[in-house]
Design a protein around this motif. Structure first.
Motif, mmCIF file in Angstrom:
data_model
loop_
_atom_site.group_PDB
_atom_site.id
_atom_site.type_symbol
_atom_site.label_atom_id
_atom_site.label_comp_id
_atom_site.label_asym_id
_atom_site.label_seq_id
_atom_site.Cartn_x
_atom_site.Cartn_y
_atom_site.Cartn_z
ATOM 1 N N LYS A 179 -16.574 -37.586 -87.258
ATOM 2 C CA LYS A 179 -16.300 -36.163 -87.481
ATOM 3 C C LYS A 179 -14.817 -35.847 -87.294
ATOM 4 O O LYS A 179 -14.115 -36.505 -86.543
ATOM 5 N N ASN A 198 -10.770 -17.815 -80.447
ATOM 6 C CA ASN A 198 -12.231 -17.861 -80.476
ATOM 7 C C ASN A 198 -12.772 -17.874 -81.901
ATOM 8 O O ASN A 198 -13.721 -18.597 -82.204
ATOM 9 N N LYS A 199 -12.180 -17.081 -82.789
ATOM 10 C CA LYS A 199 -12.623 -17.056 -84.189
ATOM 11 C C LYS A 199 -12.385 -18.411 -84.857
ATOM 12 O O LYS A 199 -13.241 -18.902 -85.608
ATOM 13 N N GLU A 224 -14.990 -20.854 -83.495
ATOM 14 C CA GLU A 224 -16.300 -20.576 -84.098
ATOM 15 C C GLU A 224 -16.364 -21.114 -85.525
ATOM 16 O O GLU A 224 -17.367 -21.709 -85.927
ATOM 17 N N GLY A 225 -15.300 -20.901 -86.291
ATOM 18 C CA GLY A 225 -15.257 -21.383 -87.667
ATOM 19 C C GLY A 225 -15.321 -22.899 -87.751
ATOM 20 O O GLY A 225 -16.065 -23.455 -88.573
ATOM 21 N N LEU A 262 -16.539 -24.976 -85.496
ATOM 22 C CA LEU A 262 -17.865 -25.432 -85.072
ATOM 23 C C LEU A 262 -18.909 -25.202 -86.155
ATOM 24 O O LEU A 262 -19.784 -26.049 -86.372
ATOM 25 N N SER A 263 -18.813 -24.077 -86.854
ATOM 26 C CA SER A 263 -19.789 -23.788 -87.918
ATOM 27 C C SER A 263 -19.660 -24.773 -89.087
ATOM 28 O O SER A 263 -20.622 -24.985 -89.829
ATOM 29 N N GLU A 264 -18.487 -25.385 -89.235
ATOM 30 C CA GLU A 264 -18.272 -26.392 -90.274
ATOM 31 C C GLU A 264 -18.625 -27.797 -89.795
ATOM 32 O O GLU A 264 -18.467 -28.765 -90.538
ATOM 33 N N GLY A 265 -19.073 -27.907 -88.541
ATOM 34 C CA GLY A 265 -19.474 -29.207 -88.012
ATOM 35 C C GLY A 265 -18.354 -30.025 -87.405
ATOM 36 O O GLY A 265 -18.532 -31.214 -87.130
ATOM 37 N N ASP A 321 -21.530 -28.176 -75.347
ATOM 38 C CA ASP A 321 -22.216 -28.290 -76.628
ATOM 39 C C ASP A 321 -21.694 -29.618 -77.155
ATOM 40 O O ASP A 321 -20.569 -29.997 -76.887
ATOM 41 N N ASN A 364 -20.389 -30.559 -79.704
ATOM 42 C CA ASN A 364 -19.207 -30.527 -80.560
ATOM 43 C C ASN A 364 -18.011 -29.800 -79.962
ATOM 44 O O ASN A 364 -17.030 -29.592 -80.659
#
Length: 144
Positions: free
Chosen positions: A2, A16-17, A20-21, A23-26, A47, A49
């Motif tokens: 990864k 933070n944004k 979050e972005g 992490l949402s993409e893996g 978590d 990741n």
């Protein structure tokens, strides 16, 4: 394997944004926080990741520990986003006492150089890496 990103400034809305972005993409994320009290478990993957590591901005050793902690957690750092949020006393320079100037230089200028140095050393050893320097200010309309 990864993609792993180091992001400084988890304590900011932008930080933070971004986290979050990613992490949402893996992506795997190494996030800096101001102190151990800002995280659940220092240096451990909460978590799978993300790993949050305390960064004492006045310490070159702390910057090195962030990079090493990220490498220990994920085995690589492919990209780094260094967030710089200017802050401090709003008085004019000639009105600032010497201790305030010292604090501002230590916490805002030296800290960035310490982290840049450690990340660049890592990227140089690996012969690869992406570095982004982001200067931003937070206000009422930020990320609205």
């Amino acid at each position: 394997m990864k993609h792993t990103v180091l992001v400084t400034g988890k304590n900011t809305a932008l930080g933070n944004k971004l986290i979050e972005g990613f992490l949402s993409e893996g992506f795997q994320v190494i996030a800096t926080v101001k102190s151990e009290k800002d995280i659940v478990t220092s240096g451990e993957v909460v978590d799978k990741n993300i790993v949050m590591l305390p960064w004492n901005r006045r310490s070159p050793l702390s910057a090195r520990n962030v990079v090493l902690g990220g490498l220990n957690a994920f085995g690589a750092i492919d990209e780094a986003l260094i967030l710089y949020t200017p802050a401090g006393d709003s008085r004019q320079l000639h009105e600032l006492p010497a201790p305030v100037i010292e604090e501002m230089i230590d916490s805002q200028i030296k800290s960035q150089f310490f982290m840049l140095k450690e990340i660049l050393l890592h990227f140089q050893r690996e012969r690869k890496g992406i570095m982004s320097l982001i200067m931003h200010t937070e206000g009422t309309d930020t990320l609205a």
